[in-house]
Design an enzyme around this catalytic site. Structure first.
Site, PDB file in Angstrom:
ATOM      1  N   ASN A   1       0.780  -1.095  -0.133  1.00 44.37           N
ATOM      2  CA  ASN A   1      -0.043   0.004  -0.198  1.00 44.37           C
ATOM      3  C   ASN A   1       0.958   1.361   0.124  1.00 44.37           C
ATOM      4  O   ASN A   1       1.996   1.147   0.376  1.00 44.37           O
ATOM      5  CB  ASN A   1      -0.835   0.099   1.248  1.00 44.37           C
ATOM      6  N   MET A   2       0.411   2.544  -0.693  1.00 36.32           N
ATOM      7  CA  MET A   2       0.770   3.903   0.013  1.00 36.32           C
ATOM      8  C   MET A   2       0.181   4.132   1.070  1.00 36.32           C
ATOM      9  O   MET A   2      -1.022   4.222   1.006  1.00 36.32           O
ATOM     10  CB  MET A   2       0.636   4.726  -1.225  1.00 36.32           C
TER      11      MET A   2
ATOM     12  N   ASP B   1       4.921  -5.306  12.039  1.00 41.57           N
ATOM     13  CA  ASP B   1       5.350  -5.700  10.770  1.00 41.57           C
ATOM     14  C   ASP B   1       6.999  -6.058  10.829  1.00 41.57           C
ATOM     15  O   ASP B   1       7.640  -7.131  10.484  1.00 41.57           O
ATOM     16  CB  ASP B   1       5.215  -4.936   9.376  1.00 41.57           C
TER      17      ASP B   1
ATOM     18  N   ALA C   1      11.321  -0.044  15.220  1.00 45.44           N
ATOM     19  CA  ALA C   1      10.569   0.685  14.001  1.00 45.44           C
ATOM     20  C   ALA C   1       9.458   1.704  14.796  1.00 45.44           C
ATOM     21  O   ALA C   1       9.365   2.593  13.987  1.00 45.44           O
ATOM     22  CB  ALA C   1       9.657  -0.642  13.612  1.00 45.44           C
TER      23      ALA C   1
ATOM     24  N   GLY D   1       6.530   6.371   9.806  1.00 46.13           N
ATOM     25  CA  GLY D   1       6.103   5.677   8.639  1.00 46.13           C
ATOM     26  C   GLY D   1       6.634   4.196   8.921  1.00 46.13           C
ATOM     27  O   GLY D   1       7.241   3.762   9.826  1.00 46.13           O
TER      28      GLY D   1
ATOM     29  N   THR E   1       2.482 -10.740  20.347  1.00 47.65           N
ATOM     30  CA  THR E   1       3.115  -9.550  20.765  1.00 47.65           C
ATOM     31  C   THR E   1       2.279  -8.651  21.726  1.00 47.65           C
ATOM     32  O   THR E   1       1.242  -8.618  21.713  1.00 47.65           O
ATOM     33  CB  THR E   1       3.281  -8.626  19.512  1.00 47.65           C
TER      34      THR E   1
HETATM   35  O1  RIB Z   1       0.917  -2.614   9.691  1.00 43.34           O
HETATM   36  C1  RIB Z   1       1.008  -1.483   9.224  1.00 43.34           C
HETATM   37  C2  RIB Z   1       0.464  -1.383   7.781  1.00 43.34           C
HETATM   38  O2  RIB Z   1      -1.041  -1.578   7.754  1.00 43.34           O
HETATM   39  C3  RIB Z   1       0.471  -0.023   6.994  1.00 43.34           C
HETATM   40  O3  RIB Z   1       1.710   0.190   6.339  1.00 43.34           O
HETATM   41  C4  RIB Z   1      -0.780   0.034   6.284  1.00 43.34           C
HETATM   42  O4  RIB Z   1      -0.552   0.057   4.823  1.00 43.34           O
HETATM   43  C5  RIB Z   1      -1.657  -1.000   6.563  1.00 43.34           C
HETATM   44  O5  RIB Z   1      -1.524  -2.124   5.671  1.00 43.34           O
END
Ligand code: RIB
Length: 302
Positions: A17-18, A241, A269, A274, A208
């Site tokens: 995604n953006m 992530d 992170a 971002g 987590t």
């Molecule tokens: O986990 C964070 C992500 O969740 C973001 O980057 C956004 O795009 C959504 O997918």
């Protein structure tokens, strides 16, 4: 499949995604308008973030996903390539790429709305995608693309001996036969609550706990936990992530090490704005793990 001391190979199947990131002192109540303090577009998506995280943490990574043919697509593709992620399985489909509207408040907490775009049209893995899955040591998936696509890849991984690591986020009900093929689940505490007994058949479950680190439950009930290093939080977007990609990249080194490594990656992170932009390298993770204060706080067995 790689073995021994080779770098682990990971196929990441998922979204890209953006992220349209707005910062504000406080997130608005329903119906309210507040002034923002900043705006940025940052490449994201749970799949792409985890691919970048695994690659920066030292794994060989191939990404399987879809971008649109819009203005965001070149930057999304370029971010993966710049992070060393293979894009043989990244297709371009007509229409918009996925976007995520993200609001981050002064405490670093966020709210996210994802509009699937190209991710939603990734309806079936191709033969080439499935070959990449079969060749990998680990298949890493989340749930921001159609569930049927995830299920097909997971089943293929299972019959080919590829370890399946699932981050079931955004959380939803999954068929029992999909869970039966999952080797490792990474969930946050809300997801763990929602999934309940579905997780019981998964051999390895990592939960987590945000700033409190993470805990692990193994196939014979073994338990361990790991604290999170204390850091200055700017934005929690993508921390899960970062954790999950680093966990996948270090899984072959044993659960205690992988848990500590992932906790360090997740904490780092949060220190920058971002998602993909804040994901740390192996060198940064290792340097945090080497700090005496964190080195003393190794995972605890229960
Ligand atoms: O986990 C964070 C992500 O969740 C973001 O980057 C956004 O795009 C959504 O997918």
């Amino acid at each position: 499949m790689t073995t021994g001391s080779d770098l682990p190979s990971i196929a990441v199947l998922g979204s890209i995604n953006m992220d349209l990131v707005t910062t504000t002192d406080r997130r608005p109540e329903p119906g309210a308008t507040v002034l923002g303090t900043g705006f940025a577009t940052v490449p994201g998506g749970k799949g792409a973030n985890q691919a970048v995280a695994a690659s920066r943490a030292g794994a060989r990574v191939e990404f399987l996903g879809a971008v649109g043919d819009d203005v965001f697509a070149p930057e999304l593709r370029g971010t993966l390539i710049a992070a060393g992620v293979g894009v043989r399985g990244l297709r371009t489909v007509p229409g918009p790429s996925g976007v995520a509207a993200i609001v981050v408040d002064a405490s670093g907490e966020n709210s996210i709305i994802v509009v699937g775009g190209a991710n939603a049209s990734f309806a079936e893995p191709t033969e080439r995608d499935l070959a990449i899955v079969a060749e990998a040591d680990i298949l890493l998936c989340q749930l921001e693309i159609p569930i049927a696509t995830v299920a097909r890849a997971v089943a293929h991984a299972a019959v080919n001996g590829t370890t399946v690591l699932l981050n079931p986020s955004p959380v939803t009900r999954l068929p029992a036969n999909l869970w039966a093929d999952v080797d490792v689940a990474v969930v946050n505490s809300g997801e763990a609550r929602e999934l309940g007994a579905a997780l019981d058949i998964v051999p390895h479950v990592v939960t987590t706990l945000g700033g409190d680190g993470a805990r692990y439950r193994g196939p014979d009930g073994q338990a361990a936990s790991c604290p999170s290093p204390r850091v200055e939080v700017v934005d929690t977007t993508g921390a899960g992530d970062s954790f999950t990609g680093a966990l996948a990249a270090s899984w072959h080194r044993g659960t205690d090490y992988a848990l500590a490594y992932a906790c360090a990656a997740g904490a780092l992170a949060t220190t920058r704005l971002g998602a993909s932009a804040s994901i740390p390298t192996a060198a940064a993770i290792e340097s945090l793990l080497d700090q005496p204060r964190f080195a003393r706080e190794t995972p605890k067995k229960h």
